[in-house]
Write an enzyme that holds these catalytic residues in place. Sequence first.
Site, PDB file in Angstrom:
ATOM      1  N   ASP A 243       6.552 -24.381  -6.765  1.00  5.88           N
ATOM      2  CA  ASP A 243       6.459 -23.908  -5.378  1.00  5.88           C
ATOM      3  C   ASP A 243       7.825 -23.829  -4.696  1.00  5.88           C
ATOM      4  O   ASP A 243       8.039 -24.426  -3.627  1.00  5.88           O
ATOM      5  CB  ASP A 243       5.560 -24.842  -4.547  1.00  5.88           C
ATOM      6  CG  ASP A 243       4.229 -25.132  -5.205  1.00  5.88           C
ATOM      7  OD1 ASP A 243       3.693 -24.239  -5.882  1.00  5.88           O
ATOM      8  OD2 ASP A 243       3.712 -26.269  -5.046  1.00  5.88           O
TER       9      ASP A 243
ATOM     10  N   GLU B 136      -2.872 -17.969  -1.140  1.00  2.00           N
ATOM     11  CA  GLU B 136      -2.009 -19.069  -0.692  1.00  2.00           C
ATOM     12  C   GLU B 136      -0.552 -18.664  -0.889  1.00  2.00           C
ATOM     13  O   GLU B 136      -0.246 -17.515  -1.192  1.00  2.00           O
ATOM     14  CB  GLU B 136      -2.321 -20.345  -1.484  1.00  2.00           C
ATOM     15  CG  GLU B 136      -2.095 -20.192  -2.975  1.00  2.00           C
ATOM     16  CD  GLU B 136      -2.469 -21.432  -3.784  1.00  2.00           C
ATOM     17  OE1 GLU B 136      -3.000 -22.399  -3.240  1.00  2.00           O
ATOM     18  OE2 GLU B 136      -2.211 -21.409  -5.009  1.00  2.00           O
TER      19      GLU B 136
HETATM   20  O1  FUB Z   1       1.577 -27.135  -5.967  1.00  5.87           O
HETATM   21  C1  FUB Z   1       0.374 -27.336  -5.282  1.00  5.87           C
HETATM   22  C2  FUB Z   1      -0.223 -26.059  -4.884  1.00  5.87           C
HETATM   23  O2  FUB Z   1      -0.329 -25.213  -6.010  1.00  5.87           O
HETATM   24  C3  FUB Z   1       0.601 -25.267  -3.909  1.00  5.87           C
HETATM   25  O3  FUB Z   1       0.556 -25.751  -2.610  1.00  5.87           O
HETATM   26  C4  FUB Z   1      -0.014 -23.951  -4.123  1.00  5.87           C
HETATM   27  O4  FUB Z   1       0.670 -22.879  -3.545  1.00  5.87           O
HETATM   28  C5  FUB Z   1      -0.073 -23.876  -5.640  1.00  5.87           C
HETATM   29  O5  FUB Z   1       1.153 -23.483  -6.191  1.00  5.87           O
END
Ligand code: FUB
Length: 332
Positions: A47, A216
């Site tokens: 991320d 997301e």
């Molecule tokens: O790394 C945890 C979660 O997985 C992140 O917040 C999301 O975007 C995904 O990459």
Amino acid sequence: MYKLGKSMVAAALLVAACQPSSKVKQQEEAATDSIVNPIITCRYSADPSARVFNDTLYIYPSHDRDEAQWWDMEDYYVYSTTDMKTFKDEGLVFEPLKQTTWAKRYCWAPDCVEKNGKYYLYFPTDQDHIGVAVGNTPVGPFEDALGKPLISRTSLGVVAPRDYIDPAAFIDDDGTPYLFVGQNALNIIRLNEDMISYEGEPVILDNEKQLPYFFEAIWMHKYKGKYYLSYSTGPHIEGKAPQIGYAMADNIMGPYEYKGIILEPVSSGTNHHSIVKYKGQWYLFYHTSQLALENIPADSPDREFIQWRRSVCAAPLHYNEDGTIQPVTVVE
Ligand code: FUB
């Protein structure tokens, strides 16, 4: 000797002005050549929010622990570079579970921006809250700014059909700060000048019309006066694993028009990126599980955990004449 007319000279100058100078070209080639992926190898990380402060590029990723069996991250490390070749481990900068009274678990994708000489680290916890920590340098030390979350799933006006995660900060050219947050519904929060409070209620964009397939990992950047929202599509498009898609707008609050895919699914299952310009070149930062696939033998039971053993990577990013983004092909 052949003589150029005035209009021909002007045309020649215009053409020359539109071509990258050989210096820029060399820089671009050097930038492309110098990246060896993954760029962070001292620990698993995911991320990546990349930010440029004072000529140095910093990466604020999630930290995938060696023993993780889920997205149960606990703390944040920062990395820096000045050449896109060597990445310095700046060390542990913030531990929400120890340094706040309210965060209980799951420290996911963070982001950091600078305002008036202070650095603000926005971090999601518990799948419910967005906190903000403040420091005097890009690498902290950071301290919880409020003693409580900045905004939570239960805050007035928040729309959170799934996790309330993945904060991405953005300061517009006029200095107005914003925070983009959410999963399945994008919440746009107009921050106050102090960066630790906000005005009114979040603005919620209509996913179907403006950000199709939004899941997301939202990221905002601006290029030639246009606003770009890029994001992970989640497992929405024809059953494909998450891709990075994007939409463009003339105004920060939209309307946004979907433009397509920047990055195809990667080996980690999740897809999460950032886009930033550094020393004249645009880059896409993302993560894969390629290093874990190399490190963990195929017959090891740990193979089932590779989606929580991610590593940060980078690639040059290019635009077309009309401002659309050229898809990035990664070799894993
Ligand atoms: O790394 C945890 C979660 O997985 C992140 O917040 C999301 O975007 C995904 O990459």
